[in-house]
Design an enzyme around this catalytic site. Sequence first.
Site, short mmCIF file in Angstrom:
data_model
loop_
_atom_site.label_atom_id
_atom_site.label_comp_id
_atom_site.label_asym_id
_atom_site.label_seq_id
_atom_site.Cartn_x
_atom_site.Cartn_y
_atom_site.Cartn_z
N GLY A 219 0.72 -1.11 -0.02
CA GLY A 219 -0.11 0.01 -0.15
C GLY A 219 0.74 1.26 -0.16
N HIS A 220 1.86 1.28 0.76
CA HIS A 220 2.60 2.31 0.81
C HIS A 220 3.60 2.40 -0.58
CE1 HIS A 220 2.75 1.42 5.39
NE2 HIS A 220 2.43 2.64 5.48
N LYS B 42 -7.13 4.76 1.92
CA LYS B 42 -7.33 3.81 3.17
C LYS B 42 -7.79 4.54 4.49
CE LYS B 42 -6.48 0.43 6.11
NZ LYS B 42 -5.76 0.86 7.15
N SER C 133 -2.34 -3.14 5.78
CA SER C 133 -2.29 -2.29 6.81
C SER C 133 -1.01 -2.40 7.84
CB SER C 133 -3.53 -2.09 7.86
OG SER C 133 -3.07 -1.39 9.02
P1 AMP Z 1 0.78 5.02 7.58
O1 AMP Z 1 2.34 4.45 7.69
O2 AMP Z 1 -0.20 4.00 8.24
O3 AMP Z 1 0.56 6.35 8.26
O4 AMP Z 1 0.39 5.26 6.20
C1 AMP Z 1 1.00 6.03 5.54
C2 AMP Z 1 0.35 6.46 4.09
O5 AMP Z 1 0.05 5.22 3.44
C3 AMP Z 1 -0.95 7.08 4.42
O6 AMP Z 1 -1.37 8.00 3.43
C4 AMP Z 1 -2.14 5.81 4.23
O7 AMP Z 1 -3.42 6.39 3.52
C5 AMP Z 1 -1.29 5.15 3.10
N1 AMP Z 1 -1.53 3.67 2.97
C6 AMP Z 1 -1.76 2.75 4.05
N2 AMP Z 1 -2.19 1.54 3.62
C7 AMP Z 1 -2.84 1.55 2.48
C8 AMP Z 1 -3.20 1.02 1.51
N3 AMP Z 1 -3.58 -0.40 1.80
N4 AMP Z 1 -3.59 1.32 0.44
C9 AMP Z 1 -3.21 2.74 -0.12
N5 AMP Z 1 -2.54 3.51 0.84
C10 AMP Z 1 -2.09 3.07 2.07
#
Ligand code: AMP
Length: 285
Positions: free
Chosen positions: A36-37, A151, A187
Amino acid sequence: MQVFADIVKMQSHISSLKSEGKKIGFAPTMGALHLGHISLIQQIQDRNMVSVCSIFVNPTQFNQQSDLDKYPRVLREDLTLLEQHDCDIVFIPTVDAVYPQDLDTRVEIDREGLDMTMEGHFRPGHFDGMLQVVNRLINIVLPEAIFMGQKDYQQFALVQHMGHKLHPGLDVVMCPIIREGSGLAMSSRNRRLTEEWRERAPMLSQTLKEAKSRIEIDPVQEIQDRAFAKMRSAGFKPEYFEIADGVTLKTVEDAADHEIIVACLAAWAGEIRLIDNMILKDSTL
Ligand code: AMP
C-alpha cells in the site's frame, strides 16, 4: 536511494534537484511498509517526480501510549523495500528534529467539522497530531505534491483541507486502497493479527461491498444497522460504520441528496483496531 536523518542535508539535496527543474512528490509514512505504501511511491514515479518517503512514528497522533509502544518498527526491512522499488529519498528524522523545543508546530485552522466524526470521535486528539506532523513535514520537504492513501479517508480529507488553507499550490493526491487477495486492506497493523483474525478480517471489506450494492436501494440507516450487526456477529467489536458525504463527511440520510458517498468503518479484531472504507457512489465520474 539516499537516506537522510538530517533536515538541513536533505533540504540542500532537494533544493539542488529543484534547481535542475525536478518536481518533488512526497509520501509521509510511519514505516512497517507494505505494498500500500509502495503504491504511493509508484504514483509519484508515474508522474516523473522525485520520490521522497518519510518514515516517522509520530508520537503526537497516538491517543494511547500502549498503541505507540506497540507500533511495529522495522527500519531495515523498510529501507530494503523502498530500495527495491527505486524510491529516491528516504527521510528518517528524530522526534527532536521534527518537534524542536523552540518551534510551535501546532496547526490552528478551522477544520469545518471534518475532524469531529468517526476517527475524530473515537481517537480524540489524533487529528491534531496528524495535521501537526504532516504540516511540519511539508514545511521541511517542500514538495509540489503529497500522496496519501484513500485507506485513511478522513485523514485525506483533512490534509486536503489543510492544503487549501496553508499550502496553496500543493497538489494533494488520493491513492486507491491496496488490498490483499482476500480483500483485507493492507495495513501495518495487519502484522499483529492472529491467524484466526487474519482469516476473519476480510469480512470487513465484504461488509463494505454489500453496503455498496444496496446504497441506492435500501434506507441508509438500515444499511448501517445491518453492517454493524454483521460485524458483531462475526466477533468484531465495531466502533462505527458510517455512511458519509464524500466531501463534508457529514452523515448521509438520503443517498439521492449526495454526489459522492463513502462508507467508513473501524472495528476491533481482538486486540487490533482495523479501519477500512469504500466509495459507495460517485456521480462526478
Ligand atoms: P501509515 O504508515 O499507516 O501512516 O500510512 C502512510 C500512508 O500510506 C497514508 O497516506 C496511508 O493512507 C497510506 N496507506 C496505508 N495503507 C494503505 C493501503 N492499503 N493502500 C493505499 N494506501 C495506504
